[in-house]
Motif scaffolding. Structure first.
Motif, PDB file in Angstrom:
ATOM      1  N   GLY A 150       0.785  -1.222   0.000  1.00  0.00           N
ATOM      2  CA  GLY A 150       0.000   0.000   0.000  1.00  0.00           C
ATOM      3  C   GLY A 150       0.810   1.261   0.000  1.00  0.00           C
ATOM      4  O   GLY A 150       0.272   2.340  -0.296  1.00  0.00           O
ATOM      5  N   ASP A 151       2.090   1.188   0.323  1.00  0.00           N
ATOM      6  CA  ASP A 151       2.920   2.385   0.275  1.00  0.00           C
ATOM      7  C   ASP A 151       3.163   2.755  -1.179  1.00  0.00           C
ATOM      8  O   ASP A 151       3.227   1.891  -2.063  1.00  0.00           O
ATOM      9  N   GLN A 152       3.366   4.044  -1.420  1.00  0.00           N
ATOM     10  CA  GLN A 152       3.627   4.498  -2.789  1.00  0.00           C
ATOM     11  C   GLN A 152       4.878   3.842  -3.337  1.00  0.00           C
ATOM     12  O   GLN A 152       4.935   3.412  -4.483  1.00  0.00           O
ATOM     13  N   TYR A 153       5.901   3.788  -2.507  1.00  0.00           N
ATOM     14  CA  TYR A 153       7.110   3.059  -2.876  1.00  0.00           C
ATOM     15  C   TYR A 153       7.634   2.448  -1.596  1.00  0.00           C
ATOM     16  O   TYR A 153       8.080   3.177  -0.705  1.00  0.00           O
ATOM     17  N   PRO A 154       7.508   1.131  -1.450  1.00  0.00           N
ATOM     18  CA  PRO A 154       7.661   0.498  -0.151  1.00  0.00           C
ATOM     19  C   PRO A 154       8.995   0.749   0.539  1.00  0.00           C
ATOM     20  O   PRO A 154       9.047   0.933   1.720  1.00  0.00           O
ATOM     21  N   PHE A 155      10.090   0.773  -0.174  1.00  0.00           N
ATOM     22  CA  PHE A 155      11.368   0.952   0.496  1.00  0.00           C
ATOM     23  C   PHE A 155      12.482   1.178  -0.500  1.00  0.00           C
ATOM     24  O   PHE A 155      12.311   1.027  -1.707  1.00  0.00           O
ATOM     25  N   SER A 156      13.618   1.569   0.025  1.00  0.00           N
ATOM     26  CA  SER A 156      14.778   1.823  -0.816  1.00  0.00           C
ATOM     27  C   SER A 156      15.795   0.717  -0.622  1.00  0.00           C
ATOM     28  O   SER A 156      16.208   0.426   0.503  1.00  0.00           O
ATOM     29  N   LEU A 157      16.174   0.087  -1.730  1.00  0.00           N
ATOM     30  CA  LEU A 157      17.229  -0.921  -1.690  1.00  0.00           C
ATOM     31  C   LEU A 157      18.422  -0.402  -2.485  1.00  0.00           C
ATOM     32  O   LEU A 157      18.246   0.198  -3.550  1.00  0.00           O
ATOM     33  N   PRO A 158      19.618  -0.609  -1.997  1.00  0.00           N
ATOM     34  CA  PRO A 158      20.792  -0.159  -2.753  1.00  0.00           C
ATOM     35  C   PRO A 158      20.989  -0.988  -4.011  1.00  0.00           C
ATOM     36  O   PRO A 158      20.930  -2.217  -3.978  1.00  0.00           O
ATOM     37  N   PHE A 159      21.238  -0.320  -5.114  1.00  0.00           N
ATOM     38  CA  PHE A 159      21.548  -0.999  -6.368  1.00  0.00           C
ATOM     39  C   PHE A 159      23.053  -1.167  -6.538  1.00  0.00           C
ATOM     40  O   PHE A 159      23.498  -2.116  -7.176  1.00  0.00           O
ATOM     41  N   ILE A 160      23.799  -0.229  -5.987  1.00  0.00           N
ATOM     42  CA  ILE A 160      25.266  -0.310  -6.033  1.00  0.00           C
ATOM     43  C   ILE A 160      25.806   0.016  -4.651  1.00  0.00           C
ATOM     44  O   ILE A 160      25.407   0.995  -4.026  1.00  0.00           O
ATOM     45  N   LEU A 161      26.708  -0.821  -4.180  1.00  0.00           N
ATOM     46  CA  LEU A 161      27.404  -0.580  -2.927  1.00  0.00           C
ATOM     47  C   LEU A 161      28.901  -0.659  -3.191  1.00  0.00           C
ATOM     48  O   LEU A 161      29.411  -1.709  -3.579  1.00  0.00           O
ATOM     49  N   ILE A 172      14.578  -7.889  -7.149  1.00  0.00           N
ATOM     50  CA  ILE A 172      13.420  -7.703  -6.277  1.00  0.00           C
ATOM     51  C   ILE A 172      12.491  -6.630  -6.811  1.00  0.00           C
ATOM     52  O   ILE A 172      11.257  -6.757  -6.783  1.00  0.00           O
ATOM     53  N   LEU A 173      13.082  -5.561  -7.330  1.00  0.00           N
ATOM     54  CA  LEU A 173      12.290  -4.436  -7.829  1.00  0.00           C
ATOM     55  C   LEU A 173      12.032  -4.513  -9.325  1.00  0.00           C
ATOM     56  O   LEU A 173      11.592  -3.542  -9.949  1.00  0.00           O
ATOM     57  N   GLY A 174      12.318  -5.677  -9.946  1.00  0.00           N
ATOM     58  CA  GLY A 174      12.022  -5.868 -11.353  1.00  0.00           C
ATOM     59  C   GLY A 174      12.920  -5.094 -12.294  1.00  0.00           C
ATOM     60  O   GLY A 174      12.501  -4.734 -13.394  1.00  0.00           O
ATOM     61  N   LYS A 175      14.139  -4.821 -11.860  1.00  0.00           N
ATOM     62  CA  LYS A 175      15.096  -4.092 -12.681  1.00  0.00           C
ATOM     63  C   LYS A 175      16.251  -5.013 -13.059  1.00  0.00           C
ATOM     64  O   LYS A 175      16.385  -6.117 -12.551  1.00  0.00           O
ATOM     65  N   SER A 176      17.101  -4.532 -13.989  1.00  0.00           N
ATOM     66  CA  SER A 176      18.253  -5.310 -14.431  1.00  0.00           C
ATOM     67  C   SER A 176      19.500  -4.434 -14.419  1.00  0.00           C
ATOM     68  O   SER A 176      19.412  -3.203 -14.342  1.00  0.00           O
ATOM     69  N   LEU A 180      20.111  -0.370 -15.157  1.00  0.00           N
ATOM     70  CA  LEU A 180      20.889   0.478 -14.261  1.00  0.00           C
ATOM     71  C   LEU A 180      22.024   1.172 -15.005  1.00  0.00           C
ATOM     72  O   LEU A 180      22.290   2.361 -14.782  1.00  0.00           O
ATOM     73  N   LYS A 181      22.689   0.436 -15.881  1.00  0.00           N
ATOM     74  CA  LYS A 181      23.794   1.014 -16.647  1.00  0.00           C
ATOM     75  C   LYS A 181      23.317   2.185 -17.503  1.00  0.00           C
ATOM     76  O   LYS A 181      23.977   3.232 -17.568  1.00  0.00           O
ATOM     77  N   LYS A 182      22.161   2.024 -18.146  1.00  0.00           N
ATOM     78  CA  LYS A 182      21.620   3.103 -18.977  1.00  0.00           C
ATOM     79  C   LYS A 182      21.264   4.321 -18.127  1.00  0.00           C
ATOM     80  O   LYS A 182      21.484   5.467 -18.540  1.00  0.00           O
ATOM     81  N   GLU A 183      20.688   4.071 -16.950  1.00  0.00           N
ATOM     82  CA  GLU A 183      20.327   5.170 -16.059  1.00  0.00           C
ATOM     83  C   GLU A 183      21.568   5.931 -15.605  1.00  0.00           C
ATOM     84  O   GLU A 183      21.558   7.171 -15.529  1.00  0.00           O
ATOM     85  N   LEU A 184      22.629   5.211 -15.306  1.00  0.00           N
ATOM     86  CA  LEU A 184      23.865   5.852 -14.860  1.00  0.00           C
ATOM     87  C   LEU A 184      24.529   6.626 -15.991  1.00  0.00           C
ATOM     88  O   LEU A 184      25.033   7.736 -15.790  1.00  0.00           O
ATOM     89  N   GLU A 185      24.537   6.029 -17.187  1.00  0.00           N
ATOM     90  CA  GLU A 185      25.141   6.704 -18.340  1.00  0.00           C
ATOM     91  C   GLU A 185      24.411   8.009 -18.658  1.00  0.00           C
ATOM     92  O   GLU A 185      25.036   9.000 -19.047  1.00  0.00           O
ATOM     93  N   PHE A 192      30.220   1.238 -13.305  1.00  0.00           N
ATOM     94  CA  PHE A 192      29.665   0.986 -11.976  1.00  0.00           C
ATOM     95  C   PHE A 192      30.680   1.333 -10.890  1.00  0.00           C
ATOM     96  O   PHE A 192      30.315   1.778  -9.807  1.00  0.00           O
ATOM     97  N   GLU A 193      31.964   1.120 -11.192  1.00  0.00           N
ATOM     98  CA  GLU A 193      33.021   1.344 -10.208  1.00  0.00           C
ATOM     99  C   GLU A 193      33.147   2.807  -9.807  1.00  0.00           C
ATOM    100  O   GLU A 193      33.750   3.128  -8.778  1.00  0.00           O
ATOM    101  N   ASP A 194      32.585   3.698 -10.618  1.00  0.00           N
ATOM    102  CA  ASP A 194      32.651   5.131 -10.313  1.00  0.00           C
ATOM    103  C   ASP A 194      31.619   5.547  -9.267  1.00  0.00           C
ATOM    104  O   ASP A 194      31.628   6.686  -8.794  1.00  0.00           O
ATOM    105  N   VAL A 195      30.727   4.615  -8.912  1.00  0.00           N
ATOM    106  CA  VAL A 195      29.623   4.927  -7.998  1.00  0.00           C
ATOM    107  C   VAL A 195      29.864   4.270  -6.644  1.00  0.00           C
ATOM    108  O   VAL A 195      30.121   3.069  -6.565  1.00  0.00           O
ATOM    109  N   PHE A 196      29.802   5.066  -5.589  1.00  0.00           N
ATOM    110  CA  PHE A 196      29.965   4.545  -4.232  1.00  0.00           C
ATOM    111  C   PHE A 196      28.653   3.967  -3.710  1.00  0.00           C
ATOM    112  O   PHE A 196      28.621   2.918  -3.097  1.00  0.00           O
ATOM    113  N   TYR A 197      27.555   4.692  -3.985  1.00  0.00           N
ATOM    114  CA  TYR A 197      26.227   4.222  -3.572  1.00  0.00           C
ATOM    115  C   TYR A 197      25.196   4.672  -4.598  1.00  0.00           C
ATOM    116  O   TYR A 197      25.258   5.793  -5.110  1.00  0.00           O
TER     117      TYR A 197
END
Length: 216
Positions: A150-161, A172-176, A180-185, A192-197
């Motif tokens: 029922g929450d608009q967006y239930p929770f935040s999970l890290p995609f990159i650590l 879990i969130l139906g992503k690949s 993620l690579k396209k979103e970052l680009e 991916f190594e350029d991202v801490f979180y």
């Protein structure tokens, strides 16, 4: 009288050593103490009891294994801070227990986590029907993080650590990872190594914290 004074002196020395150990491990809630911290603490306590009770053991000889444990804990903590794979080995990773109201029985078996454990932790959060749960994650501390439907967006999970993609969280969130690579680009990150979180906020905004490179 002399024996009592020696025992008191040893007790004081052990007290400050253990206090120093907990200061070394950093400020944490009891629920956030890692398995490594628990193992080292138990060993130190056992050694401390022997040192206090057996005054025939030279104080330096008794402190030697304690100092070794300090060194091990400190080294492992530094390695865990810098290396995600090493951190996963030492501390483990969160495990999905409930997904969209369905119990993940295989994950429960792997963690030796039975149904009574699940129901107990759900009850402490005033949840009495598993079907009310969108997702539930068993944290490395043993706590169960629960996100209701029922929450608009239930929770935040890290995609990159620390530069490492969390494939399970994406799934879990139906992503690949390709998504993620396209979103970052699109935001100027080529690796991916350029991202801490990186992870979604509750407002569905993709939050990115770049890795700060060591200039020394």
């Amino acid at each position: 009288m002399e024996a009592i004074l020696i025992a008191l002196l040893r007790t004081a020395i052990v007290f400050f050593m253990i206090l120093f150990f907990f200061r070394l491990t950093g400020k944490k809630d009891i629920g956030e103490i890692s398995v490594l911290d628990i193992v080292v603490t138990l060993l130190i306590v056992d050694i401390a009891v022997i040192m206090i009770e057996d005054t025939n053991i030279p104080i330096l000889k008794g402190l030697a294994p304690v100092l070794l444990l300090f060194a091990i804990q400190y080294t492992f903590s530094r390695l865990s801070l810098k290396n995600q794979k090493f951190r996963d080995i030492v501390d483990g990773r969160p495990v999905l227990i409930i997904r969209e109201g369905e119990l993940q029985q295989e994950n429960m078996k792997k963690q030796s986590y039975n149904l009574d454990d699940v129901l107990l932790q759900l009850r402490t959060k005033d949840i009495f029907d598993i079907r009310e749960v969108e997702y539930a994650l068993l944290e490395t501390s043993g706590a169960l993080s629960v996100y209701k439907k029922g929450d608009q967006y239930p929770f935040s999970l890290p995609f990159i650590l620390d530069g490492m993609v969390q494939e399970e969280h994406l799934s879990i969130l139906g992503k690949s990872s390709d998504w993620l690579k396209k979103e970052l680009e699109a935001r100027g990150y080529s690796n991916f190594e350029d991202v801490f979180y990186c992870g979604f906020t509750k407002e569905k905004y993709l939050y990115i914290a770049p890795r700060i490179t060591d200039q020394s």
